[in-house]
Structure formats: structure tokens, C-alpha cells
Design a protein around this motif. Structure first.
Motif, short mmCIF file in Angstrom:
data_model
loop_
_atom_site.label_atom_id
_atom_site.label_comp_id
_atom_site.label_asym_id
_atom_site.label_seq_id
_atom_site.Cartn_x
_atom_site.Cartn_y
_atom_site.Cartn_z
N GLU A 166 1.84 3.10 13.68
CA GLU A 166 2.63 3.77 12.64
C GLU A 166 1.72 4.65 11.77
O GLU A 166 0.65 4.24 11.36
CB GLU A 166 3.27 2.66 11.80
CG GLU A 166 4.23 3.12 10.77
CD GLU A 166 4.42 2.05 9.71
OE1 GLU A 166 4.42 0.85 10.05
OE2 GLU A 166 4.54 2.45 8.53
N GLU A 225 -5.40 -7.34 2.86
CA GLU A 225 -5.05 -7.55 4.27
C GLU A 225 -6.26 -8.04 5.03
O GLU A 225 -7.39 -7.95 4.55
CB GLU A 225 -4.64 -6.21 4.89
CG GLU A 225 -3.54 -5.51 4.16
CD GLU A 225 -2.50 -4.95 5.10
OE1 GLU A 225 -2.10 -5.66 6.03
OE2 GLU A 225 -2.09 -3.80 4.87
N ARG A 282 11.71 -2.29 7.74
CA ARG A 282 10.70 -1.94 6.75
C ARG A 282 10.55 -2.94 5.61
O ARG A 282 9.99 -2.59 4.58
CB ARG A 282 10.93 -0.52 6.23
CG ARG A 282 10.74 0.49 7.33
CD ARG A 282 10.56 1.87 6.86
NE ARG A 282 9.64 2.03 5.78
CZ ARG A 282 8.30 1.99 5.89
NH1 ARG A 282 7.76 1.82 7.06
NH2 ARG A 282 7.55 2.14 4.82
P1 AMP Z 1 3.93 1.21 4.32
O1 AMP Z 1 4.05 1.42 2.85
O2 AMP Z 1 3.46 -0.16 4.69
O3 AMP Z 1 5.09 1.67 5.09
O4 AMP Z 1 2.74 2.16 4.75
C1 AMP Z 1 2.88 3.53 4.96
C2 AMP Z 1 1.72 3.99 5.76
O5 AMP Z 1 0.50 3.72 5.06
C3 AMP Z 1 1.54 3.26 7.08
O6 AMP Z 1 2.29 3.88 8.07
C4 AMP Z 1 0.08 3.40 7.33
O7 AMP Z 1 -0.19 4.67 7.89
C5 AMP Z 1 -0.51 3.34 5.96
N1 AMP Z 1 -0.99 1.98 5.63
C6 AMP Z 1 -0.28 0.92 5.19
N2 AMP Z 1 -1.06 -0.13 4.98
C7 AMP Z 1 -2.31 0.26 5.30
C8 AMP Z 1 -3.58 -0.39 5.30
N3 AMP Z 1 -3.72 -1.63 4.91
N4 AMP Z 1 -4.66 0.33 5.72
C9 AMP Z 1 -4.53 1.61 6.11
N5 AMP Z 1 -3.37 2.27 6.10
C10 AMP Z 1 -2.27 1.61 5.72
#
Ligand code: AMP
Length: 431
Positions: free
Chosen positions: A289, A118, A261
């Protein structure tokens, strides 16, 4: 000669320094306690999987697979990927270990590092930690509500404030394809007004349009057909029951018809938990989030297993820590040191090393500064640690085989035999 560049950790990946370890520990402990209470068993899957696990599971057209996955070819020619998320690896493990033949449902939790390529910024890194909960082999809506409750309770136990839960249902194989078609037709008729990314999404991942943040797409979004109005009877009934359960357990929530999502495997309920945070230096608050998840009734079959309903979610550990710090949530340090060992001279130092080990075996916590020679510096350290007793071993005591025990409350001192020291201290600590 070119100037040698300083070595640094890779972009978007950082060291977790000792000062932050207490946050990780606290979050882990609370997650573990809640997992034990609700009967979840811990699982650790490898941090790399065959790339195919994510291509097929998370979905080849999703952002995290298409743009953000660290993939590489091994010397043997296998194509592996650093895991960008936890659910597909767990589904792979469920199939691989024949967990369908274990008593259902299988309730698992995990805590570990994940990787996404990212653009790094506050709360978004290339290596980050997640804790996740998954229930496999259970179709009932009670599980959806229970996982949301677990996430909510973890954050509450961590004393986080201002949380909100957003929910939506994105249907299943019966109603989702119809809604996709409806949305595609709607968007095609407005294609020229969409942002370039959403124009691509019409073909690749149309539901993703619903969480587009571009200004241009907002008016089109407001007018778009909403999935909740097009759910089949089964999905409608399932979602209604989830909401009833959440009402019953008093979890406040809001319906968000734009929550999708983005991952291919979600069916029926999807949710996100967020909290508000001040934008650095701007004073203005925005929601961020902390975690999310949903039902994935088709994933295990997609990866080659049997038809197995499941529900799960994950929360970001660094994000939780960021909120804890901004909300000034203190963590009490529980480590209490009862005794300090002070020494003067080489012989005393040697005897203290042995004595320290005897205290460890007796499970009495001990502080020391063996690197320091000055008694004053050592006594200062003992004061800082707030110990009840300091044991002082000088040259004379080392030769005599004795040690001075100093009561730090009243300054009284007594001399005891070195081999009796642990026993004496144990007795004195009981008083
Ligand atoms: P996701 O799988 O994208 O729904 O991510 C779940 C949670 O992981 C999110 O709500 C964030 O708190 C955390 N998260 C996702 N991507 C990142 C990232 N690149 N850096 C830090 N935390 C992340």
C-alpha cells in the motif's frame, strides 16, 4: 568501566541523508503543484496533540491508538501524543479556527512526519512522512473521486508504474450498525475457528475482521456477509456516483469488499492505492500500500464541532521513495552551475568570498572549493560541475584587482577588472 555504546538514532527512526533529499524534494514539489492546481491550501498542525484528539478521533480501539501511539505526560500534567496520522489534527484545527464560517469546502493539504510504535521492517518505520489531502464541508461524491484522482496523478507524475486503486463503501450511521450486528452474529457462530485477534475484534472492532490476513480466518471471510449488499439507499447511490466519476476520469479501480481501513471515523467510501514490489531477494512480487483514505462525515462532530461532511487521504513518502528506487525512476538534478570561482593564496581567497556574494546577489549560480589550495584540484571540480566559465584569482590578480575569466569550452582566457567581473560574466552567459 562498561564499554560505551555507540549513539544511534532511535529504533525505526532514521536520518534523511542528503542523497535522499532529492526524492523528498521531488515528491513535495509535485504534491505542491497539484495542490495549487486543485485549489488546496497548505496546513501544518503540531506534531503532538492532546491524546484525546486521537482517542476520540481515530478511535480508542484501533491498532494505531491502542498499540502504536507514542503518548507522554508533560511536566505540567497534560497527556499528549505524537501524531500517528493527520486527519484528527486537521479536524481539530477546523473546529478551533471556526473554519465552518469560511467559504466551504475547505481544501487543505499537508506534508510532514508521523509516528507509530510499530515493529520496524522495510516500508514500516516508527517515524515516517506522509502527504495528505483533505476536503472539509462537502458531502458530494465528486470530492471522493477528485481526491482519488489527485493521489493517482501524484504517483503518475512521479512515474510510478503498476498502480491499482481499490475501493469499498462501509456505509454510514444508518446502515453500518446493522451490518456490524450482522457480521458479529455471523462471527459469533464461528468464534472457535477464528484467530485470537479476531476473537477480540468481535467485541472491539468487528469490521477489522475483514482485513485479517491470518490463514485461519480466510474461509470464514469468503462466506461472510458483504457490506456492499447491505448499504442503505443513500450510501448505495453515493458509491454508485463515485464509481461513475472514476469511470469518467478513467481511473482504473477494483472493488474490494474486504477493505475497511480500520479507523473508527470512516463512513461511505474508503480507498487504497498500491503498487507491486519484489520481495527482497525472493523474486516474488507482492502488493504494498502506498496510500489510502476515505470519507469521514462524523469526525468533526465527534470532536466537538458541527456536523460536517469530509473526505481525505494520505500517502507514505518513504514508501513512494522505496518504489521509485525499486522501479529505477531517476530524478534529474535541475541545479545547474554556470560559473566556478578558483583562487590561489589568502588574499585571493578573501576577495573570492566577496565576489561569491556579488554573484549570489546577481542570481548567477556559482561553484567553489575554497577549502582546496591546488589550482589543479579546483579546475577538476569545475570540469565535474560542467560550468561555462571559471574565474581564476591568483596572487597577481588579487594584487592588481583583476580576475581571469576562462571559457571552459575553448580554453580562451581574458583578464577583466574585478569590479566588472559579475557584469562581464552576465553578458558572456547571454551569448
Ligand atoms: P494509513 O494512515 O495507515 O492508511 O497510512 C497511509 C500511508 O502511510 C500508508 O499507505 C503507507 O504508505 C504510509 N505508512 C503508514 N504507516 C507507516 C509506517 N509505519 N512506516 C512507513 N509508512 C507508513
Amino acid at each position: 568501566m562498561p564499554k560505551k555504546q555507540k549513539l544511534q538514532s532511535p529504533v525505526g527512526m532514521s536520518d534523511i541523508l542528503p542523497e535522499d533529499q532529492k526524492y523528498f524534494k521531488k515528491i513535495y514539489e509535485i504534491a505542491e503543484r497539484i495542490a495549487d492546481f486543485y485549489g488546496f491550501l497548505k496546513i501544518d498542525t503540531p506534531i503532538v496533540e492532546d491524546e484525546e484528539v486521537f482517542d476520540k478521533g481515530t478511535g480508542i480501539s484501533t491498532d494505531i491508538v491502542r498499540k502504536e501511539m507514542f503518548s507522554f505526560r508533560t511536566k505540567g500534567g497534560d497527556v499528549l501524543a505524537l501524531r500517528p496520522e493527520g486527519t484528527p489534527g486537521i479536524a481539530r484545527a477546523y473546529i478551533e479556527h471556526g473554519m465552518h464560517s469560511w467559504p466551504q469546502p475547505i481544501k487543505l493539504w499537508y506534508f510532514g512526519p508521523f509516528f507509530r510504535y510499530e515493529h520496524p521492517q522495510a516500508g514500516r518505520y516508527r517515524q515516517f512522512w506522509q502527504l495528505g489531502f483533505e476536503v472539509l464541508g462537502e458531502a458530494g461524491p465528486v470530492i471522493d473521486a477528485q481526491i482519488i484522482q489527485i493521489f493517482y496523478n501524484i504517483l503518475k507524475d512521479l512515474k510510478l508504474k503498476d498502480m491499482s486503486v481499490e475501493l469499498n463503501s462501509i456505509g454510514d450511521n444508518q446502515c453500518k450498525p446493522y451490518y456490524r450486528k450482522l457480521l458479529t452474529n455471523y462471527l459469533k457462530s464461528r468464534e472457535s475457528s477464528l484467530c485470537p485477534e479476531c476473537r477480540k475484534r468481535i467485541k472491539e472492532n468487528v469490521l477489522r475482521f475483514l482485513d485479517c490476513k491470518e490463514e485461519k480466518c480466510q474461509p470464514i471471510k469468503t462466506e461472510a456477509p458483504q457490506i456492499l449488499e447491505h448499504l442503505c439507499d443513500e450510501c448505495k447511490a453515493h458509491f454508485k456516483t463515485v464509481l461513475e466519476f472514476l469511470d469518467e476520469i478513467e481511473i482504473p479501480y477494483q472493488l474490494n469488499p474486504y477493505l475497511v481501513r480500520g479507523l473508527d471515523y470512516y463512513t461511505k467510501t474508503v480507498f487504497e492505492i498500491s503498487s507491486s514490489i519484489e520481495k527482497e531477494g525472493e523474486g516474488e512480487k507482492k502488493r504494498m500500500e502506498l496510500g489510502g483514505g476515505g470519507r469521514y462525515d462524523k469526525l468533526i462532530k465527534t470532536l466537538g464541532g458541527r456536523d460536517t461532511p469530509a473526505f481525505g487521504g494520505a500517502m507514505g513518502v518513504e514508501r513512494i521513495i522505496m518504489f521509485m528506487k525499486r522501479q529505477e525512476i531517476e530524478i534529474e538534478e535541475t541545479k545547474e552551475v554556470s560559473v566556478f570561482l578558483a583562487q590561489i593564496g589568502d588574499l585571493a581567497k578573501r576577495k573570492c568570498l566577496k565576489l561569491l556574494d556579488q554573484f549570489r546577489k546577481a542570481k548567477i549560480s556559482v561553484g567553489e572549493s575554497f577549502g582546496k589550495d591546488s589550482l589543479k584540484a579546483q579546475m577538476n571540480r569545475a570540469d565535474k560541475l560542467g560550468v561555462r566559465f571559471t574565474l581564476i584569482l591568483g596572487q597577481k590578480e588579487a594584487l592588481d584587482g583583476t580576475v581571469i575569466i576562462r571559457d571552459m569550452k575553448n580554453g580562451k582566457q581574458e583578464i577583466v577588472k574585478l569590479e566588472k567581473a559579475v557584469q562581464e560574466v552576465r553578458e558572456m552567459l547571454k551569448k
